[in-house]
Scaffold this motif. Sequence first.
Motif, short mmCIF file in Angstrom:
data_model
loop_
_atom_site.label_atom_id
_atom_site.label_comp_id
_atom_site.label_asym_id
_atom_site.label_seq_id
_atom_site.Cartn_x
_atom_site.Cartn_y
_atom_site.Cartn_z
N ILE A 1 37.77 -16.05 -20.23
CA ILE A 1 37.32 -14.84 -19.55
C ILE A 1 36.36 -15.15 -18.41
CG2 ILE A 1 35.37 -14.35 -21.08
CD1 ILE A 1 36.16 -11.37 -20.86
N SER A 2 35.69 -16.29 -18.46
CA SER A 2 34.73 -16.64 -17.41
C SER A 2 35.40 -16.91 -16.07
CB SER A 2 33.90 -17.85 -17.84
OG SER A 2 34.73 -18.98 -17.96
N LYS A 3 36.74 -17.01 -16.03
CA LYS A 3 37.44 -17.22 -14.76
C LYS A 3 37.48 -15.95 -13.91
CE LYS A 3 40.27 -21.07 -16.22
NZ LYS A 3 41.61 -21.59 -16.41
N CYS A 4 37.11 -14.82 -14.49
CA CYS A 4 37.10 -13.56 -13.76
C CYS A 4 35.74 -13.42 -13.09
CB CYS A 4 37.34 -12.38 -14.70
SG CYS A 4 38.87 -12.51 -15.60
N MET A 47 36.84 -5.05 -10.27
CA MET A 47 36.71 -3.75 -9.64
C MET A 47 37.41 -2.74 -10.52
SD MET A 47 37.94 -2.30 -5.93
CE MET A 47 39.67 -2.36 -6.34
N VAL A 48 36.69 -1.68 -10.90
CA VAL A 48 37.24 -0.62 -11.73
C VAL A 48 37.42 0.60 -10.85
CG1 VAL A 48 36.85 0.84 -13.75
CG2 VAL A 48 36.06 -1.54 -13.77
N ARG A 49 38.63 1.13 -10.79
CA ARG A 49 38.90 2.35 -10.02
C ARG A 49 38.92 3.52 -11.00
NH1 ARG A 49 40.14 3.20 -5.13
NH2 ARG A 49 40.84 1.08 -4.75
N LEU A 50 38.12 4.55 -10.69
CA LEU A 50 38.01 5.72 -11.54
C LEU A 50 38.98 6.80 -11.09
CD1 LEU A 50 34.11 5.76 -11.70
CD2 LEU A 50 35.71 4.70 -13.31
N SER A 51 39.16 7.83 -11.91
CA SER A 51 40.15 8.87 -11.63
C SER A 51 39.88 9.63 -10.34
CB SER A 51 40.24 9.86 -12.80
OG SER A 51 38.99 10.48 -13.01
N ASP A 52 38.61 9.64 -9.87
CA ASP A 52 38.31 10.32 -8.59
C ASP A 52 38.39 9.35 -7.41
OD1 ASP A 52 36.04 8.79 -8.95
OD2 ASP A 52 34.64 10.46 -8.78
N ASN A 53 39.00 8.16 -7.66
CA ASN A 53 39.21 7.11 -6.67
C ASN A 53 37.94 6.40 -6.22
OD1 ASN A 53 42.00 6.98 -6.57
ND2 ASN A 53 42.10 8.72 -5.19
N THR A 54 36.81 6.64 -6.90
CA THR A 54 35.64 5.83 -6.63
C THR A 54 35.82 4.51 -7.36
OG1 THR A 54 34.41 6.78 -8.51
CG2 THR A 54 34.07 7.79 -6.33
N LEU A 110 31.92 -4.91 -10.66
CA LEU A 110 31.19 -5.52 -11.75
C LEU A 110 31.24 -7.03 -11.64
CD1 LEU A 110 32.72 -3.37 -14.62
CD2 LEU A 110 30.48 -3.05 -13.59
N SER A 111 30.12 -7.67 -11.91
CA SER A 111 30.11 -9.13 -12.00
C SER A 111 30.78 -9.52 -13.32
CB SER A 111 28.68 -9.66 -11.97
OG SER A 111 27.99 -9.25 -13.15
N GLU A 112 31.12 -10.77 -13.45
CA GLU A 112 31.72 -11.27 -14.70
C GLU A 112 30.78 -11.04 -15.87
OE1 GLU A 112 31.88 -14.19 -17.80
OE2 GLU A 112 30.75 -14.71 -16.02
N GLU A 113 29.49 -11.28 -15.66
CA GLU A 113 28.51 -11.10 -16.73
C GLU A 113 28.43 -9.64 -17.16
OE1 GLU A 113 27.63 -12.62 -13.78
OE2 GLU A 113 27.71 -14.69 -14.47
N LYS A 114 28.41 -8.72 -16.19
CA LYS A 114 28.32 -7.29 -16.49
C LYS A 114 29.58 -6.82 -17.21
CE LYS A 114 25.85 -3.59 -16.26
NZ LYS A 114 24.65 -3.49 -17.08
N TRP A 115 30.76 -7.30 -16.76
CA TRP A 115 32.02 -6.95 -17.41
C TRP A 115 32.01 -7.39 -18.87
CZ3 TRP A 115 35.90 -4.01 -18.02
CH2 TRP A 115 37.02 -4.44 -18.72
N GLN A 116 31.54 -8.61 -19.14
CA GLN A 116 31.47 -9.10 -20.52
C GLN A 116 30.52 -8.24 -21.35
OE1 GLN A 116 30.98 -13.21 -21.45
NE2 GLN A 116 32.28 -13.88 -19.78
N GLU A 117 29.38 -7.88 -20.75
CA GLU A 117 28.40 -7.05 -21.46
C GLU A 117 29.00 -5.68 -21.82
OE1 GLU A 117 24.30 -4.64 -20.44
OE2 GLU A 117 24.75 -6.43 -19.27
N ILE A 118 29.67 -5.06 -20.87
CA ILE A 118 30.28 -3.74 -21.11
C ILE A 118 31.36 -3.84 -22.18
CG2 ILE A 118 31.77 -1.98 -20.07
CD1 ILE A 118 30.15 -2.48 -17.44
N LEU A 119 32.20 -4.86 -22.09
CA LEU A 119 33.26 -5.05 -23.06
C LEU A 119 32.68 -5.30 -24.46
CD1 LEU A 119 36.30 -5.21 -23.54
CD2 LEU A 119 36.20 -7.62 -22.88
#
Length: 133
Positions: A82-85, A89-96, A100-109
């Motif tokens: 997973i550290s290769k990511c 970028m997360v696209r939300l339903s309102d297109n915003t 996220l950094s790799e560290e933040k993505w891991q934390e959220i997951l």
Amino acid sequence: MQRDEIIEKLKDSGCRITKQRLLILDTILEGKFTCAKDIYYKVAEENDSIGFATVYRMMNTLEEIGAIDRSSMYKINGSEDISKCEKCMVRLSDNTTVDLSEEKWQEILREGLKACGYIDNQDIKHVLRESGN
């Protein structure tokens, strides 16, 4: 699909083959990317006049002609760490979008898996995404 075949399909769909489009195409063909932002950053190293929207539109066009499939393009295989990511970028339903950094993505997951009762204090080692469509 090979580069020449993609260029022909682009021409057939009415696209002009510009230097910017060729640079984006060559960048996509030369490596595996996890998201459009990764492609944009690589392209911007070569030509800083190309914006993210240009990259994203080109990716949409390539998907429309069947040259790429984003569901598998962004696939993270189970054998990859997973550290290769580097970025996500997360696209939300309102297109915003949320970058996220790799560290933040891991934390959220990790926190999401904890909140749902799937893990206690384990670390995430691999992510496998199966494309079902």
